[in-house]
Write a protein that holds these residues in place. Structure first.
Motif, PDB file in Angstrom:
ATOM      1  N   THR A 201       0.911  -1.091   0.073  1.00 51.92           N
ATOM      2  CA  THR A 201       0.077  -0.005   0.022  1.00 51.92           C
ATOM      3  C   THR A 201       0.850   1.317   0.046  1.00 51.92           C
ATOM      4  O   THR A 201       0.332   2.372   0.006  1.00 51.92           O
ATOM      5  N   MET A 202       2.140   1.180   0.077  1.00 51.41           N
ATOM      6  CA  MET A 202       3.016   2.409   0.040  1.00 51.41           C
ATOM      7  C   MET A 202       2.595   3.473  -1.038  1.00 51.41           C
ATOM      8  O   MET A 202       2.524   2.693  -2.191  1.00 51.41           O
ATOM      9  N   ASP A 203       2.469   4.580  -0.725  1.00 53.25           N
ATOM     10  CA  ASP A 203       2.235   5.537  -1.795  1.00 53.25           C
ATOM     11  C   ASP A 203       3.552   6.688  -2.033  1.00 53.25           C
ATOM     12  O   ASP A 203       4.418   6.536  -1.136  1.00 53.25           O
ATOM     13  N   ALA A 204       3.372   7.307  -2.898  1.00 52.49           N
ATOM     14  CA  ALA A 204       4.410   8.458  -3.147  1.00 52.49           C
ATOM     15  C   ALA A 204       4.673   9.435  -1.886  1.00 52.49           C
ATOM     16  O   ALA A 204       5.723   9.645  -1.650  1.00 52.49           O
ATOM     17  N   GLU A 205       3.553   9.726  -1.260  1.00 52.23           N
ATOM     18  CA  GLU A 205       3.580  10.614  -0.191  1.00 52.23           C
ATOM     19  C   GLU A 205       4.650   9.961   1.103  1.00 52.23           C
ATOM     20  O   GLU A 205       5.335  10.571   1.458  1.00 52.23           O
ATOM     21  N   GLU A 206       4.014   8.779   1.222  1.00 53.83           N
ATOM     22  CA  GLU A 206       4.591   7.896   2.423  1.00 53.83           C
ATOM     23  C   GLU A 206       6.078   7.830   2.050  1.00 53.83           C
ATOM     24  O   GLU A 206       7.246   7.782   2.923  1.00 53.83           O
ATOM     25  N   ILE A 207       6.610   7.247   0.835  1.00 54.15           N
ATOM     26  CA  ILE A 207       7.753   7.077   0.669  1.00 54.15           C
ATOM     27  C   ILE A 207       8.796   8.250   0.529  1.00 54.15           C
ATOM     28  O   ILE A 207       9.996   8.205   1.247  1.00 54.15           O
ATOM     29  N   ALA A 208       8.192   9.396   0.257  1.00 52.95           N
ATOM     30  CA  ALA A 208       9.050  10.757   0.056  1.00 52.95           C
ATOM     31  C   ALA A 208       9.199  10.956   1.734  1.00 52.95           C
ATOM     32  O   ALA A 208      10.215  11.632   2.016  1.00 52.95           O
ATOM     33  N   ALA A 209       8.251  10.906   2.706  1.00 55.19           N
ATOM     34  CA  ALA A 209       8.110  11.135   4.133  1.00 55.19           C
ATOM     35  C   ALA A 209       9.502  10.249   4.576  1.00 55.19           C
ATOM     36  O   ALA A 209      10.208  10.907   5.490  1.00 55.19           O
TER      37      ALA A 209
ATOM     38  N   GLU B  31      -4.101   5.655   8.505  1.00 52.17           N
ATOM     39  CA  GLU B  31      -3.419   4.345   8.225  1.00 52.17           C
ATOM     40  C   GLU B  31      -2.755   3.272   9.286  1.00 52.17           C
ATOM     41  O   GLU B  31      -2.832   2.214   9.019  1.00 52.17           O
ATOM     42  N   VAL B  32      -2.600   4.146  10.493  1.00 55.07           N
ATOM     43  CA  VAL B  32      -2.226   3.043  11.512  1.00 55.07           C
ATOM     44  C   VAL B  32      -3.377   2.430  12.047  1.00 55.07           C
ATOM     45  O   VAL B  32      -3.577   1.237  12.264  1.00 55.07           O
ATOM     46  N   ALA B  33      -4.672   3.138  11.816  1.00 56.57           N
ATOM     47  CA  ALA B  33      -6.225   2.672  12.302  1.00 56.57           C
ATOM     48  C   ALA B  33      -6.376   1.302  11.332  1.00 56.57           C
ATOM     49  O   ALA B  33      -6.564   0.246  11.746  1.00 56.57           O
ATOM     50  N   GLU B  34      -6.263   1.524   9.799  1.00 60.56           N
ATOM     51  CA  GLU B  34      -6.444   0.366   8.945  1.00 60.56           C
ATOM     52  C   GLU B  34      -5.517  -0.690   9.224  1.00 60.56           C
ATOM     53  O   GLU B  34      -5.793  -1.819   9.035  1.00 60.56           O
ATOM     54  N   GLU B  35      -4.248  -0.464   9.591  1.00 55.98           N
ATOM     55  CA  GLU B  35      -3.290  -1.621   9.757  1.00 55.98           C
ATOM     56  C   GLU B  35      -3.644  -2.520  11.082  1.00 55.98           C
ATOM     57  O   GLU B  35      -3.546  -3.567  11.163  1.00 55.98           O
ATOM     58  N   LEU B  36      -4.281  -1.688  12.106  1.00 56.44           N
ATOM     59  CA  LEU B  36      -4.600  -2.537  13.255  1.00 56.44           C
ATOM     60  C   LEU B  36      -5.917  -3.029  13.165  1.00 56.44           C
ATOM     61  O   LEU B  36      -6.483  -3.675  14.161  1.00 56.44           O
ATOM     62  N   GLY B  37      -6.567  -2.847  11.819  1.00 54.01           N
ATOM     63  CA  GLY B  37      -8.059  -3.435  11.586  1.00 54.01           C
ATOM     64  C   GLY B  37      -9.057  -2.737  11.985  1.00 54.01           C
ATOM     65  O   GLY B  37     -10.212  -3.090  11.951  1.00 54.01           O
ATOM     66  N   TYR B  38      -8.954  -1.276  12.058  1.00 52.05           N
ATOM     67  CA  TYR B  38     -10.075  -0.243  12.342  1.00 52.05           C
ATOM     68  C   TYR B  38     -10.579   0.404  11.157  1.00 52.05           C
ATOM     69  O   TYR B  38      -9.882   1.380  10.817  1.00 52.05           O
ATOM     70  N   ALA B  39     -11.617   0.147  10.591  1.00 50.22           N
ATOM     71  CA  ALA B  39     -12.110   0.726   9.281  1.00 50.22           C
ATOM     72  C   ALA B  39     -12.509   2.234   9.524  1.00 50.22           C
ATOM     73  O   ALA B  39     -12.199   3.152   8.914  1.00 50.22           O
ATOM     74  N   ASN B  40     -12.874   2.501  10.755  1.00 49.40           N
ATOM     75  CA  ASN B  40     -13.355   3.727  10.983  1.00 49.40           C
ATOM     76  C   ASN B  40     -12.200   4.457  12.115  1.00 49.40           C
ATOM     77  O   ASN B  40     -11.994   4.007  13.095  1.00 49.40           O
TER      78      ASN B  40
END
Length: 394
Positions: free
Chosen positions: A107-115, A363-372
């Motif tokens: 799922t890595m995107d350009a913004e995250e890679i640049a950061a 993104e942290v929420a999604e990784e931990l399984g929280y859609a909301n």
């Protein structure tokens, strides 16, 4: 310009990454590519490389071994991992020993890679503007303490290194040493055992070196050694026991893990470190008790599948007990309902992700399984008293 080496066995991934970013705008030159760890080491030997981006899973030498080699031979090189969820325990360990950041490969995107790259270039700029001797790094400080713990004969230059690393300023008034282990460590699968030990280690870092000071060292993924300075009331008579009692209760409440510990007398001189460690390690460990085999299996399953949809029903099915029996036993032995335990573990992991990465809250929420993400933020604030952003910025 900072020179970049990308290590990835899939050509299509390397191509996609190469054309994903404005490298000139980031001040980075795409200097070299490699398909595996051996090729990467050859490139490092022939090119002036400043940043390495590497996959963790590759044929032959994997990314972890490559990172260790780079840190040994090219200490100033900044390393970024990209990996999958299942690599999490290993990646987090790599981050702790000096990797700048890690990215989720699917799922890595350009913004995250640049950061992540900006973090690497910032570290390089500081390193080149204010050269810091290797001896002043946390890694070498920890290495010296590890060396002294087991030394039969102290190295001839130990006192000079102790002073130069700033350890005399921390421990000059004295110290106390504790050996910390999990009371139950009978998990058969090595990967599950390692993941469980990492959870144990991360939790203790929250409540020892971060809360009360000192150094916490991991020894062969079997035990932790905590060196607590005698400073401002810390390590006074009885203080270590009080800290460990609090730690044992918190560890069991949050992770369902019982702490086994022993500790040394108060020592005043650095050269007594081997004696302090031998004294603590030889004592009979104190333990708050043990969990039953069923709950050990349940908590081990949760550790291994924390980033998946962990439910009471699925856990009961995997360890071959009824849902009602597991629910009752879990509450009886841990003092928590199953969902409370899982949430507490996820919040502990959330603190690590927020502190050690640039990921956005959602993104942290999604990784931990929280859609909301709003629900995740509410759970996080209930657990820590802070919103995720407040926690990250504190």
């Amino acid at each position: 310009m900072w020179n970049l080496l990308v290590v990835e066995d899939e050509t299509i991934v390397r191509l996609g990454l190469r054309y994903m970013l404005d490298w000139d705008g980031l001040g980075i030159s795409w200097k070299a590519e490699a398909a595996n760890g051996q090729e990467a080491l050859k490139a490092l030997a022939h090119e002036d490389i400043h940043i390495v981006m590497t996959d963790i899973r590759m044929p032959g030498m994997d990314g972890l071994e490559l990172a260790r080699r780079i840190k040994e031979q090219y200490s100033g090189v900044q390393i970024i991992f990209f990996s999958s969820f299942e690599d999490f325990p290993y990646v987090k360990e790599a981050v702790r020993i000096g990797v700048v950041d890690y990215l989720h490969k699917p799922t890595m995107d350009a913004e995250e890679i640049a950061a992540a790259l900006k973090k690497a270039t910032a570290a390089l700029e500081q390193l080149h503007q204010e050269p810091v001797p290797q001896a002043y790094t946390d890694k070498d400080r920890d290495h010296l303490v590890q060396l002294l713990l087991e030394a039969e004969v102290l190295p001839p230059d130990w006192a000079e290194r102790w002073q130069r690393l700033g350890l005399e300023a921390i421990y000059g008034q004295g110290y106390q040493l504790a050996v910390l282990r999990m009371a139950e460590n009978e998990t058969a699968e090595p990967q599950t055992a390692l993941a469980r030990f990492m959870s144990f280690r991360y939790f203790l870092e929250e409540y020892t070196s971060r809360e009360w000071g000192g150094i916490l060292l991991s020894r062969e993924h079997k035990e932790l050694v905590w060196l607590l300075p005698l400073d401002g009331g810390k390590a006074e008579a009885g203080a270590m026991q009080a800290y460990l009692d609090q730690l044992e209760q918190s560890l069991f409440k949050m992770l369902g893990i019982r702490l086994a510990y022993s500790y040394s007398m108060i020592h005043r001189r650095a050269e007594e470190l081997p004696e302090a460690y031998r004294g603590a390690a030889s004592r009979e460990p104190v333990s708050g008790g043990k969990l039953s085999g069923i709950i050990r299996l349940a908590t081990a399953y949760i550790d291994e599948h924390l980033l998946e949809d962990v439910t009471l029903a699925r856990t009961a099915e995997q360890i071959h007990v009824s849902v009602s029996h597991l629910s009752r036993l879990f509450l009886k032995e841990t003092g928590q309902h199953f969902n409370e335990y899982v949430t507490a573990k996820k919040m502990l992991l959330a603190r690590k992700l927020l502190r050690d990465s640039n990921r956005k809250v959602y993104e942290v929420a999604e990784e931990l399984g929280y859609a909301n993400p709003h629900y995740f933020s509410k759970l996080f604030k209930d657990d820590t008293g802070l919103t995720p952003l407040e926690f990250r910025n504190q």
